[in-house]
Design an enzyme around this catalytic site. Structure first.
Site, PDB file in Angstrom:
ATOM      1  N   ASP A  53       0.505  -1.173  -0.482  1.00 60.50           N
ATOM      2  CA  ASP A  53      -0.014  -0.122   0.131  1.00 60.50           C
ATOM      3  C   ASP A  53       0.338   0.950   0.294  1.00 60.50           C
ATOM      4  O   ASP A  53       0.247   2.438  -0.195  1.00 60.50           O
ATOM      5  CB  ASP A  53      -1.021  -0.146   0.794  1.00 60.50           C
ATOM      6  CG  ASP A  53      -0.524   0.033   2.670  1.00 60.50           C
ATOM      7  OD1 ASP A  53       0.788  -0.307   2.436  1.00 60.50           O
ATOM      8  OD2 ASP A  53      -1.304   0.435   3.408  1.00 60.50           O
ATOM      9  N   SER A  54       2.217   1.213   0.223  1.00 61.44           N
ATOM     10  CA  SER A  54       3.281   2.780  -0.277  1.00 61.44           C
ATOM     11  C   SER A  54       2.777   2.748  -1.095  1.00 61.44           C
ATOM     12  O   SER A  54       3.570   3.853  -1.715  1.00 61.44           O
ATOM     13  CB  SER A  54       4.670   1.666   0.183  1.00 61.44           C
ATOM     14  OG  SER A  54       4.898   0.892  -0.332  1.00 61.44           O
ATOM     15  N   ASP A  92      -1.001  -6.418   0.076  1.00 58.70           N
ATOM     16  CA  ASP A  92      -1.414  -5.633   0.684  1.00 58.70           C
ATOM     17  C   ASP A  92      -2.316  -5.334   0.905  1.00 58.70           C
ATOM     18  O   ASP A  92      -3.072  -4.267   0.638  1.00 58.70           O
ATOM     19  CB  ASP A  92      -0.108  -4.524   1.012  1.00 58.70           C
ATOM     20  CG  ASP A  92       0.326  -4.032   2.244  1.00 58.70           C
ATOM     21  OD1 ASP A  92      -0.208  -4.957   3.616  1.00 58.70           O
ATOM     22  OD2 ASP A  92       1.124  -3.177   2.431  1.00 58.70           O
ATOM     23  N   LYS A 121      -1.094  -9.375   2.860  1.00 63.15           N
ATOM     24  CA  LYS A 121       0.032  -9.172   3.565  1.00 63.15           C
ATOM     25  C   LYS A 121      -1.187  -8.480   5.041  1.00 63.15           C
ATOM     26  O   LYS A 121      -1.771  -7.381   4.469  1.00 63.15           O
ATOM     27  CB  LYS A 121       1.415  -8.478   3.709  1.00 63.15           C
ATOM     28  CG  LYS A 121       1.746  -7.746   5.284  1.00 63.15           C
ATOM     29  CD  LYS A 121       2.521  -7.335   5.146  1.00 63.15           C
ATOM     30  CE  LYS A 121       3.286  -5.850   4.667  1.00 63.15           C
ATOM     31  NZ  LYS A 121       2.472  -4.090   5.397  1.00 63.15           N
ATOM     32  N   GLU A 123      -1.524  -5.229   8.503  1.00 65.69           N
ATOM     33  CA  GLU A 123      -1.089  -4.986   9.748  1.00 65.69           C
ATOM     34  C   GLU A 123      -0.981  -4.917  11.500  1.00 65.69           C
ATOM     35  O   GLU A 123      -2.662  -4.973  10.886  1.00 65.69           O
ATOM     36  CB  GLU A 123      -0.835  -3.259   9.422  1.00 65.69           C
ATOM     37  CG  GLU A 123      -0.357  -2.900   7.991  1.00 65.69           C
ATOM     38  CD  GLU A 123       0.414  -1.454   8.147  1.00 65.69           C
ATOM     39  OE1 GLU A 123      -0.260  -0.737   8.595  1.00 65.69           O
ATOM     40  OE2 GLU A 123       0.905  -1.059   6.850  1.00 65.69           O
ATOM     41  N   GLU A 190       8.635  -3.976  11.296  1.00 62.66           N
ATOM     42  CA  GLU A 190       9.303  -2.509  10.490  1.00 62.66           C
ATOM     43  C   GLU A 190       9.768  -1.824  11.186  1.00 62.66           C
ATOM     44  O   GLU A 190       8.967  -1.202  12.812  1.00 62.66           O
ATOM     45  CB  GLU A 190       8.251  -2.277   9.451  1.00 62.66           C
ATOM     46  CG  GLU A 190       8.518  -0.381   9.505  1.00 62.66           C
ATOM     47  CD  GLU A 190       7.738   0.033   7.906  1.00 62.66           C
ATOM     48  OE1 GLU A 190       6.324  -1.098   7.737  1.00 62.66           O
ATOM     49  OE2 GLU A 190       8.038   1.064   7.053  1.00 62.66           O
TER      50      GLU A 190
END
Ligand code: KIV
Length: 287
Positions: A53-54, A92, A121, A123, A190
């Site tokens: 999502d970056s 993501d 993935k 978070e 991270e």
């Protein structure tokens, strides 16, 4: 550096990551957001491609990842998946795609798999366990993501290194073990101190993939645009630029612009010719 080009290597699978973990072979992961970035990463022989999502920061001009939607992620994942990379393809879960309900989470993550991802993935720590259980139940492999989780930028009060206080460090250790017990196949760590990441890694069986988490992780991830220096300005401490891509590409573009203005591009090398017999048509024709 030796690597296997995409054409000559078999597709990376989830069990392989576990084998590499046991063998002590480091996992190399980078992000990709379109066909070009995916082909570059895959040809370089990376093990895992993350459609992160970056994309919001590096491609779409957002200041945070929070505005990134499922529609945006699907668009970028589809472009990457069409290149059929040999690397393991992970997508993501963006903000709000796994927060509302189990049904919504499964539909979003399942849609990623139907578009070619092999895993998702997401978070967050223990509070994400209900969604993680539901995903694993639906045969959707999950990579966890702990520490400086960018979707938590507001509660964290900025992009700050996490786990520096004893109770935060212990919470991260506990979260890591809970995610492993739940069945996550790997964890991104991270923005945490290197010694904490090393301790998490040595006490887990699944591989950890670090970013700003020191050398003690089972693998490393950097954002494509960061490691290739594609963004103007300075990089954060945890990034190493392997090419000054922005400067290299800008200089190439500037030479082309100069050539165009000076009439040096295109010349006969970049032009098509009319067959000899057809040429008279041009002079015989008048408006
Ligand atoms: O979105 C992303 O690029 C990521 C990596 C930094 C792990 O989550």
């Amino acid at each position: 550096m030796s690597h296997q080009p995409a054409e000559s290597r078999a597709r990376v699978t989830l069990p392989q990551l576990q084998t590499w973990r046991l063998e002590g072979r480091k996992v190399v992961m980078t992000t990709a957001y379109d066909a070009v970035t995916a082909q570059i990463a895959d040809a370089a022989g990376v093990d895992v491609i993350l459609v992160g999502d970056s994309v919001g920061n590096v491609c779409l001009g957002f200041e945070t990842t929070l505005p990134v939607s499922m529609a945006m992620m699907n668009h970028h994942l589809e472009a990457v998946a069409r290149t059929r990379p040999a690397a393991l393809l992970v997508a993501d879960m963006p903000y709000l795609s796994f927060h509302l309900s189990v049904e919504d989470t499964l539909r979003n993550a399942g849609g990623f798999l139907q578009r070619g991802a092999q895993a998702v993935k997401l978070e967050g720590g223990a509070k994400r366990l209900p969604m993680i259980h539901a995903l694993l139940d639906a045969e959707i492999p999950v990579m966890g993501h702990l520490g400086l989780t960018p979707q938590s930028v507001n509660p964290m009060g900025g992009y700050k290194v996490q786990g520096r206080q004893a109770e935060d460090a212990v919470r991260l250790l506990e979260d890591a073990h809970k995610l492993q017990e739940a069945g996550c196949f790997s964890l991104v760590l991270e923005g945490i101190p290197a010694d904490l990441a090393a301790r998490i890694t040595e006490t887990l069986e699944i591989p950890t993939i670090g970013i700003g988490a020191g050398p003690g992780c089972s693998g490393q991830v950097l954002v494509f645009h960061d490691l290739l220096g594609l963004l103007p300005g300075s990089s954060p401490k945890f990034v190493r630029r392997y090419v000054d891509g922005f400067q290299v590409l800008r200089d190439g573009m500037a030479v082309w612009a100069e050539d165009v203005r000076a009439g040096g591009f295109p010349d006969s090398r970049e032009s098509y010719t009319l067959p000899e017999a057809v040429r008279p048509v041009l002079t015989q024709w008048h408006p």
